[in-house]
Enzyme design. Structure first.
Site, short mmCIF file in Angstrom:
data_model
loop_
_atom_site.label_atom_id
_atom_site.label_comp_id
_atom_site.label_asym_id
_atom_site.label_seq_id
_atom_site.Cartn_x
_atom_site.Cartn_y
_atom_site.Cartn_z
N GLU A 94 -20.92 55.29 45.55
CA GLU A 94 -21.13 56.74 45.62
C GLU A 94 -21.41 57.31 44.24
O GLU A 94 -20.92 56.79 43.24
CB GLU A 94 -19.88 57.40 46.23
CG GLU A 94 -19.70 57.00 47.69
CD GLU A 94 -18.46 57.60 48.35
OE1 GLU A 94 -17.54 58.01 47.63
OE2 GLU A 94 -18.44 57.62 49.59
N CYS A 107 -22.14 62.11 38.03
CA CYS A 107 -21.01 61.20 37.90
C CYS A 107 -21.42 59.91 38.62
O CYS A 107 -21.65 59.93 39.83
CB CYS A 107 -19.77 61.82 38.54
SG CYS A 107 -18.37 60.71 38.59
N CYS A 114 -13.30 48.42 42.66
CA CYS A 114 -12.73 48.36 41.31
C CYS A 114 -11.66 47.29 41.27
O CYS A 114 -10.91 47.12 42.23
CB CYS A 114 -12.13 49.71 40.92
SG CYS A 114 -11.63 49.76 39.18
N CYS A 118 -5.24 51.58 39.86
CA CYS A 118 -4.57 52.85 39.59
C CYS A 118 -4.06 53.41 40.93
O CYS A 118 -4.83 53.52 41.89
CB CYS A 118 -5.54 53.82 38.93
SG CYS A 118 -6.26 53.13 37.44
N CYS A 121 -5.75 56.48 42.84
CA CYS A 121 -7.20 56.50 42.97
C CYS A 121 -7.67 55.89 44.29
O CYS A 121 -7.26 54.79 44.65
CB CYS A 121 -7.81 55.73 41.79
SG CYS A 121 -9.58 55.47 41.94
N CYS A 339 -12.75 63.96 41.55
CA CYS A 339 -12.23 62.83 40.77
C CYS A 339 -11.19 62.04 41.56
O CYS A 339 -10.28 62.61 42.12
CB CYS A 339 -11.56 63.35 39.51
SG CYS A 339 -12.72 63.60 38.20
S1 SF4 Z 1 -9.19 55.31 38.33
FE1 SF4 Z 1 -9.93 54.12 40.10
S2 SF4 Z 1 -12.05 53.54 39.62
FE2 SF4 Z 1 -11.04 54.20 37.69
S3 SF4 Z 1 -10.21 52.29 36.80
FE3 SF4 Z 1 -8.54 53.16 38.02
S4 SF4 Z 1 -8.79 52.17 40.03
FE4 SF4 Z 1 -10.72 51.84 38.94
#
Ligand code: SF4
Length: 346
Positions: A94, A107, A114, A118, A121, A339
């Site tokens: 995306e 963005c 990923c 995190c 996220c 975000c």
């Molecule tokens: S915020 Fe999300 S996309 Fe960014 S590094 Fe952490 S897990 Fe990966």
């Protein structure tokens, strides 16, 4: 047996010139094709109308153009646009267009999913499938530039690498894409209008400094206390704040570019005075500014944005210590484009 054709956009201009020479043609033919591929973003060899039909057929016989396809475009009430982008192998990433009064920002994603985890996220729920190629990153920018011109009557002004993925875990391809984006043979954008946002990979931050990159650096910090940061960004156990701090000092010494810290204040996690004081100390290590970002809860709602009193406390203490701080409202919440919300839900 059919041999797999190579993506022509993996070739440099020199390689394209060589290819034509080997075909017994003129080297400048390579320049023409290169211009079609990058400056004019041609989607097919048929579009290359200043080449003969035979040359176009010869290119088709040897190569493919793995262009991205915007599968679905969603428009938010606030003008934000989210693209679900289909790659040549049918994976989806995306990217988002964020318009404000003075700028239009793209963005973009750098990986499918990923590898970091995190906890706040949405992208972290998708395991990393692969890195994006330079052309797949470039194409996201071109698609958003076109949408910006169509829906907002102005070209794209800024780019942030803050979509899906950790850009410094796909460093070489991100750098190649930025080279194309900033080159006069590509989009000709100023590198000063590009921000690479990382969760903080010390070794790669130092490498960027050594490579003398011209774009800006942002770090998703979210806590300047190791225990707390590790609890929300588990890779901090491997790359603790001490290492990050050292890398950022190295970056500043080499580039003289100040660092932006992206920071969300969550209820019950980092909303105490001691959290702000630790951030103030961290900001003293290298010239920096802080963006306090509004958080958009993802489905399970485990993380909640702190109340406005906590945000005010952050702003007051940071300003009292002469640290520039901006409170950034999130955009495109109604289409999950804000975000931390990119998770291929559309
Ligand atoms: S915020 Fe999300 S996309 Fe960014 S590094 Fe952490 S897990 Fe990966």
């Amino acid at each position: 047996m059919e041999t797999k054709k190579k993506d022509i956009r993996a070739l440099t201009k020199e390689q394209l010139r060589d290819f034509f020479l080997k075909q017994g043609d003129k080297a400048f033919r390579g320049n023409q094709v290169y211009e079609w591929l990058w400056q004019k973003s041609a989607h097919s060899f048929e579009d290359m109308t200043n080449l003969s039909l035979e040359t176009r057929q010869m290119l088709k016989d040897n190569f493919v153009i793995n262009h991205i396809k915007v599968d679905q475009m969603q428009r938010s009430a606030d003008g934000t646009i989210k693209n679900a982008v289909r790659l040549h192998d049918n994976l989806i990433v995306e990217s988002v267009l964020i318009p404000t009064a003075t700028r239009t920002t793209a963005c973009v994603s750098s990986q499918v999913g990923c590898s970091l985890d995190c906890r706040f996220c949405a992208t972290a729920r998708l395991k990393r499938m692969r890195n994006l190629n330079p052309d797949e990153i470039y194409d996201q920018v071109v698609a958003i530039d076109n949408e910006s011109r169509l829906y907002h009557n102005r070209p794209l002004s800024n780019i942030v690498f803050m979509g899906m993925g950790e850009p410094l875990m796909n460093y070489n391809n991100v750098l190649k894409a930025i080279d194309k984006i900033t080159s006069p043979e590509g989009l000709g954008m100023s590198p000063k209008r590009i921000v690479v946002s990382t969760s903080g990979v010390p070794k790669m931050i130092k490498k960027m400094a050594d490579d003398k990159v011209k774009f800006k650096l942002a770090v998703s910090l979210h806590s300047a206390i190791d225990d707390i940061r590790t609890s929300i960004m588990p890779f901090n156990a491997t790359f603790p704040l001490h290492d990050l701090r050292e890398a950022l000092q190295y970056w500043y010494a080499a580039t003289k570019n100040r660092i932006t810290y992206e920071y969300v204040v969550w209820d019950g996690i980092n909303d105490k005075r001691k959290d702000v004081e630790a951030l103030v100390e961290f900001c003293k290590f290298a010239p920096s500014k802080v963006n306090l970002i509004e958080y958009n809860p993802i489905d399970d709602g485990e993380f909640q944005q702190a109340n406005s009193k906590a945000i005010d406390m952050y702003v007051d203490i940071l300003e009292a210590n002469n640290i520039t701080v901006t409170v950034r409202r999130s955009r495109g919440k109604d289409i999950d484009a804000a975000c931390g919300q990119l998770a291929n839900k559309s």
